[in-house]
Design a protein around this motif. Structure first.
Motif, PDB file in Angstrom:
ATOM      1  N   TYR A 167      -2.629  -1.027   4.020  1.00 31.03           N
ATOM      2  CA  TYR A 167      -3.452  -2.088   4.613  1.00 31.03           C
ATOM      3  C   TYR A 167      -3.162  -3.397   3.892  1.00 31.03           C
ATOM      4  CZ  TYR A 167      -7.639  -4.596   6.167  1.00 31.03           C
ATOM      5  OH  TYR A 167      -8.512  -5.523   6.695  1.00 31.03           O
ATOM      6  N   GLU A 168      -2.449  -4.272   4.548  1.00 25.37           N
ATOM      7  CA  GLU A 168      -2.094  -5.573   3.986  1.00 25.37           C
ATOM      8  C   GLU A 168      -2.407  -6.664   5.006  1.00 25.37           C
ATOM      9  OE1 GLU A 168       1.923  -5.588   2.520  1.00 25.37           O
ATOM     10  OE2 GLU A 168       1.664  -3.638   1.566  1.00 25.37           O
ATOM     11  N   CYS A 188      -7.316  -4.527  -0.979  1.00 20.81           N
ATOM     12  CA  CYS A 188      -7.063  -4.113   0.399  1.00 20.81           C
ATOM     13  C   CYS A 188      -6.181  -2.874   0.441  1.00 20.81           C
ATOM     14  CB  CYS A 188      -6.408  -5.251   1.188  1.00 20.81           C
ATOM     15  SG  CYS A 188      -7.506  -6.642   1.496  1.00 20.81           S
ATOM     16  N   VAL A 189      -5.163  -2.839  -0.403  1.00 19.20           N
ATOM     17  CA  VAL A 189      -4.269  -1.684  -0.455  1.00 19.20           C
ATOM     18  C   VAL A 189      -5.016  -0.455  -0.981  1.00 19.20           C
ATOM     19  CG1 VAL A 189      -2.189  -0.751  -1.552  1.00 19.20           C
ATOM     20  CG2 VAL A 189      -2.185  -3.075  -0.642  1.00 19.20           C
ATOM     21  N   LYS A 229      -3.281 -10.213   6.771  1.00 17.68           N
ATOM     22  CA  LYS A 229      -2.916 -11.609   6.541  1.00 17.68           C
ATOM     23  C   LYS A 229      -4.187 -12.358   6.170  1.00 17.68           C
ATOM     24  CE  LYS A 229       1.077 -11.548   9.531  1.00 17.68           C
ATOM     25  NZ  LYS A 229       1.758 -12.161  10.654  1.00 17.68           N
ATOM     26  N   LYS A 250      -5.644  -8.814  -2.466  1.00 13.52           N
ATOM     27  CA  LYS A 250      -4.615  -8.036  -1.774  1.00 13.52           C
ATOM     28  C   LYS A 250      -4.521  -6.627  -2.347  1.00 13.52           C
ATOM     29  CE  LYS A 250      -1.908 -11.903  -0.100  1.00 13.52           C
ATOM     30  NZ  LYS A 250      -0.600 -12.482   0.099  1.00 13.52           N
ATOM     31  N   GLU A 251      -4.653  -6.506  -3.652  1.00 16.55           N
ATOM     32  CA  GLU A 251      -4.634  -5.187  -4.303  1.00 16.55           C
ATOM     33  C   GLU A 251      -5.820  -4.341  -3.845  1.00 16.55           C
ATOM     34  OE1 GLU A 251      -5.481  -3.796  -8.822  1.00 16.55           O
ATOM     35  OE2 GLU A 251      -3.982  -5.387  -8.577  1.00 16.55           O
TER      36      GLU A 251
END
Length: 178
Positions: free
Chosen positions: A33-34, A26-27, A36, A23-24
């Motif tokens: 940008y998060e 992606c950001v 699912k 997730k990090e």
């Protein structure tokens, strides 16, 4: 996301360390940008085998007596608390086919399990080097191949790892392959 090489004792560790890093990343890729994420572990090395109830019936079994390609088992023999299922996505030319086990560890999308099973089975048909289906989803197979290729560029000596040196003249040839 499909992940392999994870034992049951490592599920919590994967959720605690790898998922936040994904997730990090992606950001960092793009601010805000998060996406699912469905995080699923695929296991090929297990001792479970599935067989059709009536192996002589062609609507239940292939010519070797294995379950038909695309067979999913998600009740009775699965884990009592984990969200898992077995998918027989490939044909065995000889012997008993071994299904892959899928364990869904994290699901932001809340995709119905039948749709995820269909997606997983469909992804087993996209592997370019073959005209038939394979036992794991294609993105996972390509990840395995990329890791194997990366190992050919590494040299392990006296406890350290370094990249293989390539001859200077090869910089002129962008399509150089090992």
């Amino acid at each position: 996301m499909y992940r392999s090489g994870v034992g049951e004792s490592q599920f919590e560790q994967v959720l605690r360390f790898e998922l936040p890093k994904i997730k990090e990343a992606c950001v960092k890729f793009r601010k805000g940008y998060e996406p699912k994420i469905i995080f699923s572990v695929v296991v090929k090395r297990h001792h479970m085998r599935i067989f059709p109830v009536n192996p002589q019936n062609k609507s239940e079994a292939d010519k070797n007596g294995n379950c038909l390609v695309g067979t999913v088992v998600d009740k009775k023999i699965t884990h009592p608390t984990l969200n898992d299922f077995y998918l027989q996505s490939h044909y065995a030319n000889q012997g008993t086919a071994r299904p892959s086990r899928y364990i869904i560890l994290h699901d932001d999308i809340k995709l119905p399990i039948d749709r995820f099973q269909t997606l997983s089975n469909t992804l087993c048909y996209n592997f370019q080097p073959t005209t038939s289906c394979i036992s794991i989803p294609t993105p996972l197979k390509y990840a395995h191949l990329a890791c194997a290729r990366a190992k050919t560029y590494l040299i392990f000596t006296s406890g350290t790892t370094r990249l293989l040196k390539v001859h200077e003249n090869l910089k002129n040839y962008p399509m150089y392959f090992v």
